[in-house]
Scaffold this active site. Sequence first.
Site, PDB file in Angstrom:
ATOM      1  CG  LEU A   1      -1.946  -1.157   1.241  1.00  0.00           C
ATOM      2  CD1 LEU A   1      -2.922  -0.982   2.393  1.00  0.00           C
ATOM      3  CD2 LEU A   1      -2.704  -1.275  -0.078  1.00  0.00           C
TER       4      LEU A   1
ATOM      5  N   PRO B   1       2.142   4.379  -1.312  1.00  0.00           N
ATOM      6  CG  PRO B   1       1.433   6.366  -0.302  1.00  0.00           C
ATOM      7  CD  PRO B   1       2.285   5.154  -0.061  1.00  0.00           C
ATOM      8  CB  THR B   2       5.934   5.118  -4.484  1.00  0.00           C
ATOM      9  OG1 THR B   2       6.225   6.286  -3.713  1.00  0.00           O
ATOM     10  CG2 THR B   2       6.781   5.133  -5.741  1.00  0.00           C
TER      11      THR B   2
ATOM     12  CG  HIS C   1       4.573 -15.059  -8.827  1.00  0.00           C
ATOM     13  ND1 HIS C   1       3.574 -14.614  -8.003  1.00  0.00           N
ATOM     14  CD2 HIS C   1       5.731 -14.555  -8.309  1.00  0.00           C
ATOM     15  CE1 HIS C   1       4.085 -13.885  -7.033  1.00  0.00           C
ATOM     16  NE2 HIS C   1       5.388 -13.843  -7.200  1.00  0.00           N
TER      17      HIS C   1
END
Length: 350
Positions: free
Chosen positions: A139, A141-142, A255
């Site tokens: 989470l 923000p960047t 993945h």
Amino acid sequence: MATIYVEAPLPTPSSIAASMASSISSRKPSEIFKAQAQLYNHMYGMLDTMCLKWCIEMNIPNIIHNHGQPISLSKLVSTLQVPSTKFGNVQRLMHYLAHIGFFEIISNQQEEAYALTVVTELLVQGTDLCLSPMVEGYLNPTISGSYNHLKKWIYEEDLTLFDVTLGSDFWKFLNQNPENNRSFNAAMASDSKMINLVLKDYGVVFDGLESVVDVGGGNGTMENLSGDNNLTYVGGDMFTSVPKADAVVLKWILHDWTDEDCIKILEKCKEAITSDEKVGKVILMEIVMNEKKDDHQITQVKMQMDVNMACVNGKERNEEEWKKLFVEAGFKDYKISPLTELLSIIEIYP
């Protein structure tokens, strides 16, 4: 008898719009309003994420944990030292977090109180199994802000989402930004501790192995998976060479990469295996997509992670897709076993 063919006119934008309008207008009002509620549920779904972030930033799981019992709203507000005018706002946030499963509301004659659930127990910092670093890392923000640019990304040939938003691929960005790299490593380490919780029940997977190489092992959290002195962990560059060992372990690595890159990595891993096919192997810990078998919620989380991997040009794979990679990398056989709700353990034999 002659047959006459009449060419139908192509639909115009206005006729298409009229058709769509008539389609929705033919629905029952109850069906339309149910669809509206579903739409709004997803639209406001970002509040689930933001409320979770608020909860961790305010250190609420630790506050309740340290309190030793369910904490009243007034005690929580006092501990948080928020203005009295925000008392009601804290209550709203806590009520919503309780509704979506993060807290349990304990009612008594005096004042309601909040208790941790198993989900928020996983957010208590300082414990052996804490996923707060994972949540905080994702989470950031960047990082999370990049997902506002999916439209721009989808029109950019061959570029990852982070190429578009950050000017480089995700891994280069981490190398150039130490604080983000630290956050990412902490997130991966917290997840690896969760894997260690179940790996002790998979000792048979490591039977007969005298050496194991942990490829892409981050800061080495997985090194404590057995505690036995007969396992040695060393680093390596998975695209150029992998140190020799009886087995090679890759946890949540493939993945991240395209099929072509995965084949290259697997080929290097195969070259590194020193024991014969009865003992030597590559051990993967990865998601195996299986919509027919998994329940709806697990499928949704796996699909969310697949979309996330698409943004770095990786993917989550089903068994057939995994098998194709193994065959093309020169392996003879494989075995898939469930590991956690999300991950499987895959043994690949040379």
